[in-house]
Design a protein around this motif. Structure first.
Motif, PDB file in Angstrom:
ATOM      1  N   LEU A  41       1.099  -1.661  -0.046  1.00 59.52           N
ATOM      2  CA  LEU A  41      -0.083  -0.288  -0.110  1.00 59.52           C
ATOM      3  C   LEU A  41       0.623   1.380  -0.090  1.00 59.52           C
ATOM      4  N   VAL A  42       2.003   1.175   0.683  1.00 59.83           N
ATOM      5  CA  VAL A  42       2.812   2.435   1.346  1.00 59.83           C
ATOM      6  C   VAL A  42       3.193   2.839  -0.965  1.00 59.83           C
ATOM      7  N   LEU A  43       3.600   1.749  -1.410  1.00 54.31           N
ATOM      8  CA  LEU A  43       4.641   1.705  -2.971  1.00 54.31           C
ATOM      9  C   LEU A  43       2.654   1.940  -3.804  1.00 54.31           C
ATOM     10  N   PHE A  44       1.820   1.576  -3.551  1.00 55.88           N
ATOM     11  CA  PHE A  44       0.673   2.190  -4.112  1.00 55.88           C
ATOM     12  C   PHE A  44       0.631   3.443  -4.020  1.00 55.88           C
ATOM     13  N   VAL A  45       0.400   3.667  -2.595  1.00 53.74           N
ATOM     14  CA  VAL A  45       0.700   5.607  -2.619  1.00 53.74           C
ATOM     15  C   VAL A  45       1.257   6.456  -3.280  1.00 53.74           C
ATOM     16  N   GLY A  46       2.422   5.742  -3.550  1.00 57.42           N
ATOM     17  CA  GLY A  46       3.869   7.254  -3.444  1.00 57.42           C
ATOM     18  C   GLY A  46       3.646   6.948  -4.446  1.00 57.42           C
ATOM     19  N   VAL A  47       3.310   5.857  -5.819  1.00 52.62           N
ATOM     20  CA  VAL A  47       3.462   5.841  -7.466  1.00 52.62           C
ATOM     21  C   VAL A  47       2.126   6.475  -7.519  1.00 52.62           C
ATOM     22  N   LEU A  48       1.361   6.502  -7.049  1.00 54.61           N
ATOM     23  CA  LEU A  48      -1.095   7.639  -7.514  1.00 54.61           C
ATOM     24  C   LEU A  48       0.160   8.834  -6.961  1.00 54.61           C
ATOM     25  N   PHE A  49       0.457   9.155  -5.946  1.00 57.36           N
ATOM     26  CA  PHE A  49       1.037  10.790  -5.750  1.00 57.36           C
ATOM     27  C   PHE A  49       1.709  11.137  -6.868  1.00 57.36           C
ATOM     28  N   GLY A  84       5.252  12.087  -2.581  1.00 62.65           N
ATOM     29  CA  GLY A  84       5.398  10.674  -3.428  1.00 62.65           C
ATOM     30  C   GLY A  84       6.133   9.802  -3.472  1.00 62.65           C
ATOM     31  N   VAL A  85       7.707  11.169  -3.325  1.00 61.39           N
ATOM     32  CA  VAL A  85       8.223  10.446  -3.822  1.00 61.39           C
ATOM     33  C   VAL A  85       9.212   9.808  -2.539  1.00 61.39           C
ATOM     34  N   CYS A  86       8.152  10.614  -0.888  1.00 64.89           N
ATOM     35  CA  CYS A  86       8.973  10.757   0.177  1.00 64.89           C
ATOM     36  C   CYS A  86       8.592   8.697   0.518  1.00 64.89           C
ATOM     37  N   PHE A  87       6.953   8.751   0.661  1.00 64.87           N
ATOM     38  CA  PHE A  87       6.884   7.511   0.023  1.00 64.87           C
ATOM     39  C   PHE A  87       7.650   5.946  -0.897  1.00 64.87           C
ATOM     40  N   LEU A  88       7.846   6.485  -1.354  1.00 64.36           N
ATOM     41  CA  LEU A  88       8.480   5.704  -2.228  1.00 64.36           C
ATOM     42  C   LEU A  88       9.878   5.389  -1.407  1.00 64.36           C
ATOM     43  N   VAL A  89      10.528   6.589  -1.440  1.00 60.51           N
ATOM     44  CA  VAL A  89      12.247   5.947  -0.582  1.00 60.51           C
ATOM     45  C   VAL A  89      11.632   5.799   0.798  1.00 60.51           C
ATOM     46  N   MET A  90      10.814   5.530   1.198  1.00 57.35           N
ATOM     47  CA  MET A  90      10.286   4.987   2.877  1.00 57.35           C
ATOM     48  C   MET A  90      10.453   3.532   2.352  1.00 57.35           C
ATOM     49  N   TYR A  91       9.471   2.971   1.433  1.00 58.02           N
ATOM     50  CA  TYR A  91       9.045   1.373   0.869  1.00 58.02           C
ATOM     51  C   TYR A  91      10.441   0.734   0.221  1.00 58.02           C
ATOM     52  N   ARG A  92      11.362   2.114   0.009  1.00 50.82           N
ATOM     53  CA  ARG A  92      13.108   1.285  -0.617  1.00 50.82           C
ATOM     54  C   ARG A  92      13.450   1.548   0.081  1.00 50.82           C
ATOM     55  N   ASN A  93      13.313   2.583   0.817  1.00 48.80           N
ATOM     56  CA  ASN A  93      14.588   2.087   2.174  1.00 48.80           C
ATOM     57  C   ASN A  93      14.236   0.642   4.315  1.00 48.80           C
ATOM     58  N   ALA A 100      17.710 -16.227  12.699  1.00 43.89           N
ATOM     59  CA  ALA A 100      18.463 -17.309  14.575  1.00 43.89           C
ATOM     60  C   ALA A 100      18.919 -16.125  15.290  1.00 43.89           C
ATOM     61  N   ASP A 101      19.915 -16.256  15.040  1.00 44.09           N
ATOM     62  CA  ASP A 101      20.285 -14.813  16.357  1.00 44.09           C
ATOM     63  C   ASP A 101      19.889 -13.301  15.998  1.00 44.09           C
ATOM     64  N   GLU A 102      19.410 -13.186  15.692  1.00 36.66           N
ATOM     65  CA  GLU A 102      19.805 -11.415  15.645  1.00 36.66           C
ATOM     66  C   GLU A 102      18.327 -10.997  14.518  1.00 36.66           C
ATOM     67  N   ILE A 103      18.090 -10.139  14.695  1.00 34.52           N
ATOM     68  CA  ILE A 103      16.857  -9.257  13.632  1.00 34.52           C
ATOM     69  C   ILE A 103      17.856  -8.420  13.463  1.00 34.52           C
ATOM     70  N   ALA A 104      17.674  -8.231  11.620  1.00 31.07           N
ATOM     71  CA  ALA A 104      18.601  -7.430  11.313  1.00 31.07           C
ATOM     72  C   ALA A 104      17.907  -6.209  10.568  1.00 31.07           C
ATOM     73  N   PHE A 105      17.696  -4.607  10.304  1.00 27.99           N
ATOM     74  CA  PHE A 105      16.743  -3.527  10.089  1.00 27.99           C
ATOM     75  C   PHE A 105      16.791  -2.202   8.856  1.00 27.99           C
ATOM     76  N   ARG A 106      16.234  -1.969   8.226  1.00 27.87           N
ATOM     77  CA  ARG A 106      17.549  -0.513   8.492  1.00 27.87           C
ATOM     78  C   ARG A 106      16.104  -0.093   8.653  1.00 27.87           C
ATOM     79  N   THR A 107      15.901   1.385   8.996  1.00 23.81           N
ATOM     80  CA  THR A 107      15.429   2.327   8.780  1.00 23.81           C
ATOM     81  C   THR A 107      14.623   3.464   7.577  1.00 23.81           C
ATOM     82  N   VAL A 108      13.366   3.832   7.898  1.00 19.04           N
ATOM     83  CA  VAL A 108      12.551   4.387   6.813  1.00 19.04           C
ATOM     84  C   VAL A 108      14.355   5.740   6.541  1.00 19.04           C
ATOM     85  N   TRP A 109      15.308   5.812   7.017  1.00 21.03           N
ATOM     86  CA  TRP A 109      16.462   7.067   6.516  1.00 21.03           C
ATOM     87  C   TRP A 109      16.897   6.463   5.924  1.00 21.03           C
TER      88      TRP A 109
END
Length: 184
Positions: A41-49, A84-93, A100-109
Motif C-alpha cells: 500500500l505504501v508503494l501504491f500510494v507513492g506511485v499514485l501521488f 509521493g517521492v517520500c513514500f517511495l523512498v520509505m518503501y525502498r529503504n 535465527a540469532d539476530e534481527i537486522a533492519f533498515r530504517t526509513v532514513w
C-alpha cells in the motif's frame, strides 16, 4: 504542434514511465530470503501521488498563465510529487530481516542496524488503539519499533519464549543447535 497534442504526449509518456517502474518493482527479489518490506500500500500510494502530482504539474505548467492564477496549482503539484517521492523512498529503504540469532533492519532514513537477541535490554509489546506495537532495544543503542501483525517475526518470538523459560535471551547458535548450545 498545438498545446493540446503536447499535453497528450506528455501524459502518455508519464503513464508509460510509471507502468515500466511498477513492472520492474513487481518482479524484483529482495537480497535476503526473509527480508520483509513495508506493505505494498505504501508503494501504491507513492506511485499514485507521483502520477497525480505529475499530471497536475503538466496541466499547470503547460497552460498559459498571464495573470498568475496558476501558481497555487503549481506549488500544490510540486508538494504532491514530493510527498509521493517520500513514500517511495520509505518503501525502498525500510526492511526487517529476522534471523535465527539476530534481527537486522533498515530504517526509513536508510540507517542499517542489527540487534542480536542476547543484547536485547528492552522488549515490550503494547496495545495502542487496537494495534500491537513491538519495541526492541539493544544495549548498544539501536531500537526497532513495528507492528508484529504486519511482519513475520517468528525467530524473535521463539527467542522471547526462550527468555520466558530460561530467564535470559539465547546466545548465538543456541536456538538452532549451533556451537553455542548448552547441555543440561
Amino acid at each position: 504542434m498545438s498545446t493540446f497534442v503536447v499535453k497528450i504526449l506528455l501524459v502518455l509518456a508519464v503513464l508509460i514511465l510509471v507502468a515500466a517502474a511498477i513492472s520492474r518493482l513487481r518482479g524484483r527479489r529482495s537480497a535476503g530470503p526473509v527480508r520483509q518490506r513495508m506493505p505494498k500500500l505504501v508503494l501504491f500510494v507513492g506511485v499514485l501521488f507521483v502520477a497525480l502530482g505529475g499530471l497536475l504539474a503538466l496541466a499547470s505548467f503547460t497552460a498559459a498563465n498571464p495573470d498568475g492564477m496558476l501558481w497555487p496549482m503549481r506549488i500544490a503539484s510540486a508538494l504532491i510529487v514530493l510527498a509521493g517521492v517520500c513514500f517511495l523512498v520509505m518503501y525502498r529503504n525500510f526492511y526487517v530481516e529476522p534471523r535465527a540469532d539476530e534481527i537486522a533492519f533498515r530504517t526509513v532514513w536508510g540507517r542499517e542496524a542489527v540487534i542480536a537477541y542476547a543484547d536485547i535490554v528492552d522488549y515490550s509489546v503494547q496495545a495502542s488503539g487496537g494495534r500491537l506495537k513491538l519495541t526492541v532495544r539493544a544495549a548498544s543503542g539501536p531500537r526497532l519499533r513495528l507492528s508484529p501483525n504486519l511482519y513475520d517475526l517468528s525467530p524473535l518470538l521463539r527467542a522471547s519464549e526462550f527468555r520466558q523459560h530460561n530467564g535470559r535471551w539465547p546466545v548465538r547458535g543456541e536456538l538452532h543447535g549451533g556451537p553455542g548450545t548448552l547441555t543440561r
